[in-house]
Design a protein around this motif. Structure first.
Motif, PDB file in Angstrom:
ATOM      1  N   CYS A 163      -9.983  -3.334 -12.212  1.00  0.00           N
ATOM      2  CA  CYS A 163      -8.791  -3.592 -11.414  1.00  0.00           C
ATOM      3  C   CYS A 163      -7.977  -4.757 -11.955  1.00  0.00           C
ATOM      4  O   CYS A 163      -7.048  -5.210 -11.316  1.00  0.00           O
ATOM      5  N   GLY A 176      -0.957  -3.236 -11.839  1.00  0.00           N
ATOM      6  CA  GLY A 176      -0.968  -3.092 -10.399  1.00  0.00           C
ATOM      7  C   GLY A 176      -0.738  -4.417  -9.694  1.00  0.00           C
ATOM      8  O   GLY A 176      -0.784  -5.490 -10.295  1.00  0.00           O
ATOM      9  N   LYS A 177      -0.474  -4.328  -8.387  1.00  0.00           N
ATOM     10  CA  LYS A 177      -0.303  -5.532  -7.586  1.00  0.00           C
ATOM     11  C   LYS A 177      -1.639  -6.258  -7.451  1.00  0.00           C
ATOM     12  O   LYS A 177      -2.693  -5.618  -7.401  1.00  0.00           O
ATOM     13  N   ARG A 185      -4.432   3.346  -5.344  1.00  0.00           N
ATOM     14  CA  ARG A 185      -3.212   4.020  -5.805  1.00  0.00           C
ATOM     15  C   ARG A 185      -1.968   3.330  -5.235  1.00  0.00           C
ATOM     16  O   ARG A 185      -0.973   3.148  -5.942  1.00  0.00           O
ATOM     17  N   MET A 191      -1.693   0.306  -4.616  1.00  0.00           N
ATOM     18  CA  MET A 191      -1.554  -0.990  -5.305  1.00  0.00           C
ATOM     19  C   MET A 191      -1.222  -0.832  -6.788  1.00  0.00           C
ATOM     20  O   MET A 191      -1.102  -1.810  -7.516  1.00  0.00           O
ATOM     21  N   GLY A 192      -1.130   0.421  -7.233  1.00  0.00           N
ATOM     22  CA  GLY A 192      -0.711   0.668  -8.596  1.00  0.00           C
ATOM     23  C   GLY A 192      -1.828   0.777  -9.603  1.00  0.00           C
ATOM     24  O   GLY A 192      -1.612   0.616 -10.816  1.00  0.00           O
ATOM     25  N   TYR A 193      -3.050   1.101  -9.132  1.00  0.00           N
ATOM     26  CA  TYR A 193      -4.187   1.241 -10.053  1.00  0.00           C
ATOM     27  C   TYR A 193      -4.601   2.700 -10.161  1.00  0.00           C
ATOM     28  O   TYR A 193      -4.438   3.462  -9.234  1.00  0.00           O
TER      29      TYR A 193
END
Length: 396
Positions: A21, A26-27, A392, A394-396
């Motif tokens: 992560c 991602g955030k 998802r 959070m952009g991962y």
């Protein structure tokens, strides 16, 4: 403050499960260490198979759990086994074994609560191995009752090690259950737990182990005796107070039992204050609070003071309670350098507040978004599906 990960060593926990992560744009995640939250299989895959059996733990691993969680009690011959309660009547078929009929105890005191049943300290491991585990929730599958045996802590260690392959690490999350009670019986849990972890090569800070208890004295004792693993203080209460949105405190769920015996009048609620968290930080690495300490639940009441049946099922319960704005507990704990693993997430509609509309993933998502570091779940697959959805987002 958000303390250094090198200082806490938490980033090393469940390393394989937590990796991945840190990149990808991602955030930032709101967990203490910035890693994805853990999914802790509460008593194994207990939503599907009789709890705390080897089969339940293996299924949880198959479903993708990061950690498997056993409650540890002692047999008569001093072997640590995985059962949530010393009273075997709650989770085994002991009542159907005529050879043990004369061992039934009436009004036996367990942490101030009088219980009737058969108690593990009256049975050797060999005798307990003749019993079959049963589902403890009538809404869960009953067809496996009696098929699976009670498992020892050593068997759980062996399972986790054997399934930690290909870069995946399965952590274990043992709890000293009713430690004062066991000490009073002359069957203390702590030294045996430390010895087994040491023999496994796991008595170190970066080991895939979290040791938990509701009783601070149990955790403090183990730390004083050289326990090096991550340590977790559990935080309980008696019930929801739907009128206030708070919690009620009645024995034996008002305070740790060691506090009761010591005359300490504080409640579990004192643990979640900044001062309480600072005290916990002196001997532990994280907290395991009951969920409503983070997201309170409150009912709606009519002019006569009667709680409204919001879902119209003819009864008033948790399903008619509305979630309230979250407390500052996660932020406060993280500021103190403590991770937060709330319990217990379940799929049954009766266990979900009105706002979740019967969807357990909605509850998980709320807690993940708030920054919990892990969740205790009876349904590993649901917890993981919700975590995937969160990542998802959070952009991962």
């Amino acid at each position: 403050m958000r303390i250094s990960l090198k200082a806490t060593g938490l980033v090393l926990a469940c390393a394989a499960a937590l990796a991945g992560c840190g990149g990808g744009g991602g955030k930032p995640l709101l967990t203490l260490d910035g890693a994805k939250p853990l999914v802790i299989a509460h008593r194994g895959a207990s939503g599907y198979l009789p709890e705390e059996t080897l089969e339940a733990y293996a299924k949880a691993i198959d479903l993708g759990a990061d950690c498997i969680e056993p409650d540890l009690i002692s047999t008569k011959d001093g072997v640590l086994i995985a059962r949530h309660d010393p009273n075997l009547a709650y989770s085994t078929d002991v009542a159907s074994h005529p050879e043990f009929a004369n061992r039934k105890r009436v009004d036996w005191n367990v942490d101030g609560e009088l219980q009737t049943g058969w108690f593990a300290h009256d049975f050797t491991l060999a005798e307990i191995k003749t019993l079959g585990a049963i589902a403890t929730d009538v809404e869960r599958p009953q067809q496996y009752n009696g098929q699976f045996k009670v498992v020892t802590f050593q068997e759980i260690i062996d399972l986790a090690k054997s399934r930690s392959v290909g870069g995946r690490v399965i952590s274990v999350y043992p709890e000293t259950k009713n430690p004062t009670y066991h000490r009073q019986l002359g069957l203390p849990l702590e030294d045996k737990l430390i010895a087994q972890l040491t023999a496994a090569g796991w008595n170190r800070k970066d080991a895939p182990v979290f040791v938990q208890s509701f009783e601070p004295s149990s955790l403090k004792y183990m730390k004083s005796k050289g326990l090096q693993t991550k340590i977790v203080q559990l935080i309980d209460a008696d019930d929801y107070d739907f009128k206030t949105g708070g919690l009620s405190y009645a024995p034996p769920y008002d305070r740790p039992y060691d506090w009761t015996l010591a005359g300490d009048k504080r409640l579990f609620s004192d643990m979640v204050t900044p001062a309480g968290l600072a005290e916990i930080k002196t001997y532990a690495d994280g907290i395991g609070p009951w969920k409503p300490y983070i997201v309170p639940i409150k009912g709606e009441f009519d002019a006569n003071g009667k709680m409204k049946d919001l879902n119209g099922d003819g009864k008033v319960d948790l399903q008619d309670g509305r979630t309230q704005p979250p407390t500052s507990l996660i932020a406060d704990a993280h500021k103190a350098g403590l991770f937060v693993h709330p319990y217990t997430f379940r799929n049954e509609k009766r266990r979900l507040a009105f706002d979740y509309a019967g969807n357990p993933q909605a509850e998980y998502l709320q807690f993940y978004r708030l920054g919990v570091d892990g969740v205790f779940s009876d349904f590993t697959d649901t917890a993981l599906a919700a975590r995937d959805a969160y990542l998802r987002e959070m952009g991962y």
